[in-house]
Design an enzyme around this catalytic site. Structure first.
Site, PDB file in Angstrom:
ATOM      1  N   ARG A  90      41.151  13.727  48.364  1.00 27.78           N
ATOM      2  CA  ARG A  90      40.930  12.487  48.947  1.00 27.78           C
ATOM      3  C   ARG A  90      41.095  12.634  50.645  1.00 27.78           C
ATOM      4  NH1 ARG A  90      46.233   9.510  45.792  1.00 27.78           N
ATOM      5  NH2 ARG A  90      46.717  11.662  46.064  1.00 27.78           N
ATOM      6  N   ASP A 137      43.518  17.889  45.192  1.00 26.39           N
ATOM      7  CA  ASP A 137      43.611  16.598  45.806  1.00 26.39           C
ATOM      8  C   ASP A 137      42.290  16.668  46.777  1.00 26.39           C
ATOM      9  OD1 ASP A 137      43.901  13.956  46.744  1.00 26.39           O
ATOM     10  OD2 ASP A 137      46.202  14.203  46.653  1.00 26.39           O
TER      11      ASP A 137
END
Length: 197
Positions: free
Chosen positions: A128, A126
């Site tokens: 982000r 991930d």
């Protein structure tokens, strides 16, 4: 500051009329929007959803994920309450971008899960970055939120930004035979708080 406010307009939707606030990220050359309904500046916690862009799920109705269903459910819940905010962040494919997401989907077609596919392409599970939320929250004058999420990273990120998360609201929707393995991976490898089997 890399995130700058641009302008605000009305956005009529099937769920009601939102205000859409545009923000530009000069470092990553991205454009983000925040949808608000009602007065989000009061002391009462604001119903909120942090939603990362998912072209396939949000716009092309893909059943490989639950993103589109989550976005629609969030808009519906805010409209029902008459007050809330959706941070729509341009971080496609957990931050790897649309074309890399196509590559990751191809690897998933061959049997890898969503985390393994990202990692085989050389990315983290991930990628982000939620720090971009801080100037948006400050501009909008939001003090605390009731966060619609299954992702513990989003709760932690909001708290790190100094924003009070008064409540986590379960936001599980859109489960289907095509995304069952995807959801199991999110729960097992990314720690998402999902109850369905």
């Amino acid at each position: 500051m890399t995130i700058t406010y641009v302008d605000t307009c009305k956005l009529p939707t099937p769920y009601g009329i939102f205000n859409m606030h545009g923000f530009a990220d000069s470092v990553n050359d991205k454009e983000h929007v925040v949808l608000t309904m009602g007065d989000v500046t009061t002391e009462a916690p604001v119903l909120a959803r942090i939603h990362s862009e998912c072209l396939t799920g949000d716009s092309l109705f893909s059943l490989r994920c639950d993103c589109g269903a989550q976005l629609q459910a969030g808009m519906h819940k805010i409209a029902t309450e008459g007050r809330g905010v959706i941070f729509y962040l341009r971080q496609e494919g957990r931050g790897i971008g649309l074309l890399n997401k196509v590559k990751a989907y191809h690897l998933q077609d061959q049997g890898l899960d969503t985390v393994e596919a990202n990692e085989q392409l050389g990315f983290g599970a991930d990628m982000r970055d939620y720090s971009i939320l801080k100037p948006m929250v400050e501009h909008l004058g939001i003090q605390s939120v009731k966060l619609m999420t299954n992702n513990p990273r989003k709760i932690a990120a909001m708290k790190e930004l100094g924003l009070q998360v008064t409540e986590r609201l379960e936001h599980e929707t859109g489960r289907n035979p095509h995304n069952a393995h995807y959801l199991a991976t999110k729960k097992g490898k990314l720690g998402h708080m999902l109850d369905g089997e």
